[in-house]
Design a protein around this motif. Structure first.
Motif, PDB file in Angstrom:
ATOM      1  N   ILE A   6      -2.313   7.312  -5.413  1.00 45.48           N
ATOM      2  CA  ILE A   6      -2.310   6.982  -3.970  1.00 45.48           C
ATOM      3  C   ILE A   6      -3.778   7.181  -3.719  1.00 45.48           C
ATOM      4  CG2 ILE A   6      -1.927   8.089  -1.691  1.00 45.48           C
ATOM      5  CD1 ILE A   6       0.948   8.986  -2.904  1.00 45.48           C
ATOM      6  N   PRO A  19       8.052  17.604   4.435  1.00 46.82           N
ATOM      7  CA  PRO A  19       7.212  18.016   5.252  1.00 46.82           C
ATOM      8  C   PRO A  19       6.144  16.993   5.811  1.00 46.82           C
ATOM      9  CG  PRO A  19       6.484  18.545   2.941  1.00 46.82           C
ATOM     10  CD  PRO A  19       8.037  17.939   3.029  1.00 46.82           C
ATOM     11  N   ALA A  20       5.533  17.435   6.590  1.00 49.13           N
ATOM     12  CA  ALA A  20       4.498  16.526   7.417  1.00 49.13           C
ATOM     13  C   ALA A  20       3.482  15.875   6.553  1.00 49.13           C
ATOM     14  CB  ALA A  20       3.795  17.210   8.598  1.00 49.13           C
ATOM     15  N   GLY A  21       3.230  14.677   6.732  1.00 49.33           N
ATOM     16  CA  GLY A  21       2.245  13.932   6.025  1.00 49.33           C
ATOM     17  C   GLY A  21       2.747  13.335   4.435  1.00 49.33           C
ATOM     18  N   VAL A  22       3.875  13.403   4.034  1.00 48.00           N
ATOM     19  CA  VAL A  22       4.143  12.895   2.919  1.00 48.00           C
ATOM     20  C   VAL A  22       4.587  11.420   2.713  1.00 48.00           C
ATOM     21  CG1 VAL A  22       4.709  15.075   1.780  1.00 48.00           C
ATOM     22  CG2 VAL A  22       6.508  13.779   3.161  1.00 48.00           C
ATOM     23  N   LYS A  75      -6.063   4.167  -1.745  1.00 48.66           N
ATOM     24  CA  LYS A  75      -6.445   4.512  -0.511  1.00 48.66           C
ATOM     25  C   LYS A  75      -7.992   4.732  -0.212  1.00 48.66           C
ATOM     26  CE  LYS A  75      -2.367   4.453   1.499  1.00 48.66           C
ATOM     27  NZ  LYS A  75      -1.863   3.395   2.267  1.00 48.66           N
ATOM     28  N   GLY A 119       0.798  -1.329  -0.122  1.00 50.42           N
ATOM     29  CA  GLY A 119       0.218   0.082   0.004  1.00 50.42           C
ATOM     30  C   GLY A 119       0.721   1.310  -0.162  1.00 50.42           C
ATOM     31  N   TYR A 120       2.262   1.050  -0.216  1.00 44.78           N
ATOM     32  CA  TYR A 120       2.828   2.550  -0.249  1.00 44.78           C
ATOM     33  C   TYR A 120       3.295   2.601  -1.748  1.00 44.78           C
ATOM     34  CZ  TYR A 120       6.328   5.970   0.792  1.00 44.78           C
ATOM     35  OH  TYR A 120       6.715   7.106   1.109  1.00 44.78           O
ATOM     36  N   LEU A 121       3.107   3.676  -2.461  1.00 47.14           N
ATOM     37  CA  LEU A 121       3.389   4.097  -3.689  1.00 47.14           C
ATOM     38  C   LEU A 121       4.719   4.816  -3.775  1.00 47.14           C
ATOM     39  CD1 LEU A 121      -0.249   4.530  -5.347  1.00 47.14           C
ATOM     40  CD2 LEU A 121       1.326   2.276  -5.054  1.00 47.14           C
ATOM     41  N   VAL A 154      -0.202  15.013   1.786  1.00 41.62           N
ATOM     42  CA  VAL A 154      -0.922  13.903   1.133  1.00 41.62           C
ATOM     43  C   VAL A 154      -2.004  13.086   2.056  1.00 41.62           C
ATOM     44  CG1 VAL A 154      -0.745  11.265   0.255  1.00 41.62           C
ATOM     45  CG2 VAL A 154       1.154  13.183  -0.125  1.00 41.62           C
ATOM     46  N   THR A 171       7.092   8.259   7.602  1.00 44.20           N
ATOM     47  CA  THR A 171       7.048   7.319   8.672  1.00 44.20           C
ATOM     48  C   THR A 171       6.358   6.107   7.988  1.00 44.20           C
ATOM     49  OG1 THR A 171       6.504   8.920  10.202  1.00 44.20           O
ATOM     50  CG2 THR A 171       6.038   6.615  10.678  1.00 44.20           C
ATOM     51  N   GLU A 172       5.515   6.247   7.020  1.00 44.06           N
ATOM     52  CA  GLU A 172       4.735   5.015   6.385  1.00 44.06           C
ATOM     53  C   GLU A 172       5.798   4.455   5.596  1.00 44.06           C
ATOM     54  OE1 GLU A 172       1.560   4.934   7.198  1.00 44.06           O
ATOM     55  OE2 GLU A 172       1.369   3.119   5.997  1.00 44.06           O
TER      56      GLU A 172
HETATM   57  N1  LIG Z   1       3.478   7.309  -1.382  1.00 45.46           N
HETATM   58  C1  LIG Z   1       2.607   7.064  -0.211  1.00 45.46           C
HETATM   59  N2  LIG Z   1       1.948   5.811  -0.642  1.00 45.46           N
HETATM   60  C2  LIG Z   1       0.770   5.556   0.120  1.00 45.46           C
HETATM   61  N3  LIG Z   1       0.500   6.213   1.242  1.00 45.46           N
HETATM   62  C3  LIG Z   1       0.956   7.464   1.340  1.00 45.46           C
HETATM   63  C4  LIG Z   1       1.944   7.798   0.773  1.00 45.46           C
HETATM   64  N4  LIG Z   1       2.285   9.015   0.943  1.00 45.46           N
HETATM   65  C5  LIG Z   1       1.727   9.195   1.925  1.00 45.46           C
HETATM   66  N5  LIG Z   1       0.932   8.248   2.320  1.00 45.46           N
HETATM   67  C6  LIG Z   1      -0.159   8.208   3.355  1.00 45.46           C
HETATM   68  O1  LIG Z   1      -0.317   9.596   3.962  1.00 45.46           O
HETATM   69  C7  LIG Z   1      -0.256   9.519   5.353  1.00 45.46           C
HETATM   70  C8  LIG Z   1       0.694  10.248   6.131  1.00 45.46           C
HETATM   71  O2  LIG Z   1       1.870   9.634   6.032  1.00 45.46           O
HETATM   72  P1  LIG Z   1       2.931   9.726   6.895  1.00 45.46           P
HETATM   73  O3  LIG Z   1       4.029   8.613   6.757  1.00 45.46           O
HETATM   74  O4  LIG Z   1       2.487   9.488   8.508  1.00 45.46           O
HETATM   75  O5  LIG Z   1       3.477  11.103   6.988  1.00 45.46           O
HETATM   76  P2  LIG Z   1       4.954  11.795   7.440  1.00 45.46           P
HETATM   77  O6  LIG Z   1       5.598  10.719   8.466  1.00 45.46           O
HETATM   78  O7  LIG Z   1       5.717  12.183   6.415  1.00 45.46           O
HETATM   79  O8  LIG Z   1       4.470  12.793   8.289  1.00 45.46           O
HETATM   80  C9  LIG Z   1      -0.284   8.028   5.771  1.00 45.46           C
HETATM   81  O9  LIG Z   1      -1.873   7.797   5.964  1.00 45.46           O
HETATM   82  C10 LIG Z   1       0.059   7.200   4.518  1.00 45.46           C
HETATM   83  O10 LIG Z   1      -0.701   6.169   4.142  1.00 45.46           O
END
Ligand SMILES: Nc1ncnc2c1ncn2[C@@H]1O[C@H](COP(=O)(O)OP(=O)(O)O)[C@@H](O)[C@H]1O
Ligand SMILES: [Mg+2]
Length: 310
Positions: free
Chosen positions: A227, A67-70, A231, A41-43, A261, A73-74
């Motif tokens: 994405i 930035p946050a939310g990209v 999702k 599930g990660y693209l 994202v 961590t995932e």
């Molecule tokens: N390339 C990606 N493929 C799949 N899901 C993604 C992708 N980039 C972001 N997401 C989704 O965006 C959300 C935030 O990701 P996260 O890893 O928490 O962001 P960060 O750690 O950069 O703040 C998660 O729900 C993740 O599944």
């Protein structure tokens, strides 16, 4: 040699032991990285896939900034899943220290043990209470012990105080940790290491040098549509396209916090829940709070966003 080590040689079985061989690589090619991350599930963009491939091949920690939310961590979670590895996470924050990051002694248990053994000499008691049984391993120690595959995620490294970087550098240089009372543990199996940072402060040059660097920015439209499709599978293609286009337009505005994202996905889910079939002004105005988190951003966006021009 440390007496206590003689007494309990099996506690740290990998003491003074160098890794014999590099680990078998996780991935066979850059395409293999993309394909297998996608299965979880990660693209990954081509840049992400390439850097992950290299980090694996070179055995180097991966420093992911953005930035946050990209998906920083995932990404670490996805690599762990692909590798069938345990994810060991050190969440950094202001004030995180050695005892939280590396190990600490279980003082309460030590005290109980001392009071239970009143007849002993201090030397006898001390030998016992500084043994494995009283040790509380924290993520950095956990990640280098044992033979099972692990991914070590050092998350939001920039939130930790600068001094912690010295510790990270030490551990990531030798994959060794010394517990003075017990000896030195050397990883027999190095974890795949991912450090993330929001760049709220610059990480030290020394730490950067140790790592492979990857910047993850906002995805291009094509990747973001993929994405969303993955999702939020129920959303129509037309709405998927509109959502991504509007989010892109918002990112181009001068806002306090542009949507990431994570917000795109939330918004897509919201529209699906609302049963919307097109993104008209009413729908956008009613749901803008899902993607923008400041009132002045919402006002600015409502005034400037021209849906017809998108
Ligand atoms: N390339 C990606 N493929 C799949 N899901 C993604 C992708 N980039 C972001 N997401 C989704 O965006 C959300 C935030 O990701 P996260 O890893 O928490 O962001 P960060 O750690 O950069 O703040 C998660 O729900 C993740 O599944
Ligand atoms: Mg994160």
């Amino acid at each position: 040699m440390n007496k206590r080590l003689d007494r309990k040689p099996d506690l740290f079985p990998h003491t003074f032991h160098e890794p014999d061989q590099p680990e078998a690589p996780l991935f066979t090619s850059v395409d293999d990285v993309s394909a297998r991350l996608a299965e979880t599930g990660y693209l990954a963009s081509p840049a992400v896939a390439t850097t992950v491939f290299l980090a694996d091949r070179l055995g180097k920690p991966l420093l992911v900034e953005g930035p946050a939310g990209v998906g920083k961590t995932e990404l670490a979670k996805a690599v762990a899943e692909v590798a069938g590895a345990r994810l060991v996470r050190l969440q950094c924050y202001e004030g995180v220290d050695e005892s939280r990051a590396l190990y600490e002694w279980n003082h309460a248990k030590q005290l109980l043990r001392i009071s239970a053994g009143r007849d002993e000499t201090w030397d006898e008691a001390r030998t016992d209470i500084f043994s494995e049984e009283f040790l509380l391993p924290r993520p950095l120690l956990t990640a280098i012990r044992g033979d099972d595959p692990k991914v070590l995620l050092i998350d939001e490294t920039d939130k930790a105080d600068v001094e912690v970087e010295g510790l990270l550098l030490e551990v990531l240089s030798d994959f060794q940790v010394t517990v003075p009372e017990l000896g030195t543990v050397t990883a027999t199996r190095r974890p795949f290491v991912v450090l993330t940072s929001n760049a709220s402060r610059e990480l030290s040059e020394a730490l950067r040098r140790r790592c492979l660097f990857l910047h993850i920015g906002f995805p291009d439209e094509e990747l973001e549509r993929r994405i969303v499709r993955l999702k939020v599978p129920g959303l129509t293609e037309a709405l998927t396209e509109s959502v991504v286009r509007v989010v892109g337009a918002l990112r181009a505005m001068d806002l306090r916090k542009v949507p990431s994202v994570a917000e795109t996905i939330d918004w897509a889910r919201t529209l699906l829940a609302l049963g919307a079939d097109t993104l008209d002004e009413q729908v956008v105005r009613d749901s803008l709070g899902v993607i923008l988190k400041h009132q002045d951003d919402i006002q600015k966006a409502a005034a400037k966003l021209d849906l017809d021009a998108l």
